[in-house]
Design a protein around this motif. Structure first.
Motif, PDB file in Angstrom:
ATOM      1  N   ALA A   5       3.507   2.951  -9.845  1.00 22.16           N
ATOM      2  CA  ALA A   5       4.415   3.316  -9.353  1.00 22.16           C
ATOM      3  C   ALA A   5       4.288   4.641  -8.537  1.00 22.16           C
ATOM      4  CB  ALA A   5       4.842   1.726  -8.987  1.00 22.16           C
ATOM      5  N   GLN A   6       5.125   4.618  -9.789  1.00 22.54           N
ATOM      6  CA  GLN A   6       5.900   6.426 -10.464  1.00 22.54           C
ATOM      7  C   GLN A   6       4.540   7.365 -10.008  1.00 22.54           C
ATOM      8  OE1 GLN A   6       7.554   7.311 -13.942  1.00 22.54           O
ATOM      9  NE2 GLN A   6       8.229   5.217 -14.311  1.00 22.54           N
ATOM     10  N   GLU A   7       3.417   7.337 -10.035  1.00 21.17           N
ATOM     11  CA  GLU A   7       2.307   8.378  -9.605  1.00 21.17           C
ATOM     12  C   GLU A   7       2.362   7.985  -8.320  1.00 21.17           C
ATOM     13  OE1 GLU A   7      -2.022   8.982 -11.130  1.00 21.17           O
ATOM     14  OE2 GLU A   7      -0.850   8.723 -12.640  1.00 21.17           O
ATOM     15  N   ILE A   8       2.083   6.560  -7.778  1.00 19.34           N
ATOM     16  CA  ILE A   8       1.711   6.963  -6.602  1.00 19.34           C
ATOM     17  C   ILE A   8       3.078   7.639  -5.301  1.00 19.34           C
ATOM     18  CG2 ILE A   8       1.523   4.860  -4.637  1.00 19.34           C
ATOM     19  CD1 ILE A   8       0.367   3.441  -6.733  1.00 19.34           C
ATOM     20  N   GLY A  16       2.361  12.245   1.627  1.00 19.92           N
ATOM     21  CA  GLY A  16       2.471  11.340   2.626  1.00 19.92           C
ATOM     22  C   GLY A  16       2.082  10.169   2.727  1.00 19.92           C
ATOM     23  N   PRO A  17       2.465   9.119   3.477  1.00 21.00           N
ATOM     24  CA  PRO A  17       1.798   8.060   3.357  1.00 21.00           C
ATOM     25  C   PRO A  17       0.489   8.010   2.862  1.00 21.00           C
ATOM     26  CG  PRO A  17       3.748   7.336   4.621  1.00 21.00           C
ATOM     27  CD  PRO A  17       3.281   9.090   4.513  1.00 21.00           C
ATOM     28  N   ARG A 173      -1.013   0.249   9.434  1.00 26.35           N
ATOM     29  CA  ARG A 173       0.342   0.075   8.051  1.00 26.35           C
ATOM     30  C   ARG A 173      -0.174   0.214   7.079  1.00 26.35           C
ATOM     31  NH1 ARG A 173       1.231  -6.103   4.650  1.00 26.35           N
ATOM     32  NH2 ARG A 173       3.157  -6.043   4.726  1.00 26.35           N
ATOM     33  N   VAL A 174       0.964   0.859   6.371  1.00 28.09           N
ATOM     34  CA  VAL A 174       0.174   2.169   4.910  1.00 28.09           C
ATOM     35  C   VAL A 174       1.538   1.901   4.022  1.00 28.09           C
ATOM     36  CG1 VAL A 174      -0.252   3.809   6.880  1.00 28.09           C
ATOM     37  CG2 VAL A 174       1.771   3.669   6.269  1.00 28.09           C
ATOM     38  N   VAL A 175       1.762   2.966   3.080  1.00 26.33           N
ATOM     39  CA  VAL A 175       2.192   2.438   2.235  1.00 26.33           C
ATOM     40  C   VAL A 175       3.906   3.715   1.559  1.00 26.33           C
ATOM     41  CG1 VAL A 175       2.995   2.076  -0.501  1.00 26.33           C
ATOM     42  CG2 VAL A 175       1.051   0.807   0.916  1.00 26.33           C
ATOM     43  N   GLY A 176       4.526   3.746   2.080  1.00 29.36           N
ATOM     44  CA  GLY A 176       5.366   4.839   1.660  1.00 29.36           C
ATOM     45  C   GLY A 176       6.620   4.984   0.965  1.00 29.36           C
ATOM     46  N   LEU A 177       7.601   5.679   1.330  1.00 28.75           N
ATOM     47  CA  LEU A 177       8.718   5.562   0.492  1.00 28.75           C
ATOM     48  C   LEU A 177       9.977   4.966   1.251  1.00 28.75           C
ATOM     49  CD1 LEU A 177       8.558   8.203  -1.715  1.00 28.75           C
ATOM     50  CD2 LEU A 177       7.810   6.054  -2.232  1.00 28.75           C
ATOM     51  N   ASP A 181      13.162   5.676  -2.505  1.00 28.26           N
ATOM     52  CA  ASP A 181      12.410   6.322  -2.755  1.00 28.26           C
ATOM     53  C   ASP A 181      10.942   5.582  -3.815  1.00 28.26           C
ATOM     54  OD1 ASP A 181      12.342   8.703  -2.854  1.00 28.26           O
ATOM     55  OD2 ASP A 181      13.490   9.292  -4.052  1.00 28.26           O
ATOM     56  N   ALA A 182      11.512   3.919  -3.444  1.00 30.73           N
ATOM     57  CA  ALA A 182      10.620   3.489  -3.534  1.00 30.73           C
ATOM     58  C   ALA A 182       9.691   2.470  -2.403  1.00 30.73           C
ATOM     59  CB  ALA A 182      11.789   1.332  -3.629  1.00 30.73           C
ATOM     60  N   LEU A 183       8.426   2.141  -3.229  1.00 29.34           N
ATOM     61  CA  LEU A 183       7.336   2.053  -2.593  1.00 29.34           C
ATOM     62  C   LEU A 183       7.725   0.768  -1.190  1.00 29.34           C
ATOM     63  CD1 LEU A 183       4.310   1.264  -5.097  1.00 29.34           C
ATOM     64  CD2 LEU A 183       5.389   3.712  -3.461  1.00 29.34           C
TER      65      LEU A 183
END
Length: 366
Positions: A5-8, A16-17, A173-177, A181-183
């Motif tokens: 998760a930290q690396e992502i 960016g996402p 739909r994407v994964v961002g922060l 700063d959490a996913l």
């Protein structure tokens, strides 16, 4: 936040996402932290149970299906007996045991397993008990030749993309922060042509990786005789909605909570797989519900035969397996029925007869 998760998160902060497709690839296949690189996911001590682990009847019937298809192919010698994502090797072991009824099939079979997990390869070798086999990291390395390909709960683990049509336009739909700063999940505007049919407000999932792989395998079946049998949970016809799920210790989990530590899957769009296969010229049979398919192959007769010599405890286990594998029932919970939730699709060389368990082409066998 775990190491992956930290690396992502660092990747997202820099660039960016990322798409759901990219997130799934990292969570499942990251070379150091990926789920299939580090876990033994199947079984009571893992995160989920597959049909071959429920009872031997499942694998035995698939083995007899393969024997009959080999006969329909003209009994080529040798031929490639291929399993995609073979789990613990239980399905292949059960198939080969049932195939002893046709020794010539076993003599002709050149076994190939497509597996990305080194840990699972070790389990597969042990469960195959010294049976000669060759392992490959992807389908690209498979040798040419006539082939029977089995894919049980394989396509659901291939990455997807998700789209939503909003008032502002089509969004992915994407994964961002988030602010901490959490996913987190979010939406970004896109012009992806594959998702233009989405209804307003509905989520559309596109399994481009599964469709591309299906086209590649179908092209193989045009060039060389053979069959692909795909068994998985999913839609018979195109659907909508968020089917991305994470499983950890047999319980649902937040897909973003601990990437690499939970299995990530999504429903298989069988209609899309069928279109991908027919676009290459292959014949498509089904999809058909798993319960109907197994009934047509004789699972109830096989169960009755086993119970004639079974102890009361064994009889109870057979009845429980039948209920889960082939009888309609609840589709959620630890003993959910797979009979209707799971579908079966056969993709064949166009000159081969109708395969066992099917009686129509291109989705007419509902």
């Amino acid at each position: 936040m775990n190491a992956l998760a930290q690396e992502i998160a660092a990747m997202i902060a820099a660039d960016g996402p990322i798409s759901i497709e990219r997130f799934m690839m990292l969570a499942l296949q990251h070379p150091r932290y990926g789920y299939y690189r580090t876990k033994l996911p199947i079984g009571a001590a893992g995160d989920f149970i597959t049909a071959p682990e429920i009872h031997q009847m499942f694998g035995e019937l698939i083995g007899l299906w393969a024997v009959e298809v080999w006969h329909q192919m003209g009994e080529p010698t040798p031929f490639r007996l291929i399993e995609l994502g073979p789990g613990r090797g239980t399905l292949m072991a059960d198939m080969l045991r049932a195939a002893r009824l046709r020794p010539a099939f076993l003599q002709a079979a050149d076994i190939h397993l497509v597996e990305a997990s080194e840990a699972l390869m070790d389990v597969q070798r042990a469960n195959l008990g010294g049976t000669p086999a060759t392992w490959h990291p992807s389908i690209d390395a498979l040798p040419e030749g006539p082939a029977i390909i089995i894919a049980n709960e394989f396509f659901d683990a291939l990455p997807i993309r998700q789209y939503v049509l909003t008032g502002e336009g089509l969004c992915e739909r994407v994964v961002g922060l988030d602010a901490n700063d959490a996913l987190c999940f979010g939406l970004v505007l896109t012009s992806a042509p594959a998702a233009t049919s989405a209804a307003h407000g509905a989520m559309l999932e596109v399994g481009a990786a599964a469709q591309a792989m299906t086209r590649d395998l179908a092209a193989r079946l045009i060039a060389m005789p053979g069959a692909l049998l795909a068994i998985d949970y999913g839609y018979m016809r195109p659907g909508s909605g968020d089917t991305l799920q994470a499983l950890r210790h047999h319980q649902s989990d937040d897909p973003l909570r601990a990437p690499g530590e939970a299995d990530l899957t999504a429903f298989v769009d069988f209609a899309a797989l069928g279109r991908a296969a027919t676009s290459e010229g292959a014949a498509v049979y089904g999809p058909i519900g798993q319960g109907k398919f197994l009934a047509r192959l004789g699972i109830f007769e096989r169960a009755a035969s086993l119970k004639r010599k079974a102890t009361p405890e064994q009889t109870a286990a057979i009845d429980a397996a039948l209920a889960r594998l082939a009888r309609p029932g609840p589709q959620s919970g630890p003993n959910a029925s797979m009979a209707e939730l799971f579908k079966v699709l056969a993709i064949m060389s166009p000159d081969l007869p109708v395969p066992p368990g099917f009686d129509a082409i291109a989705g007419q066998d509902a």
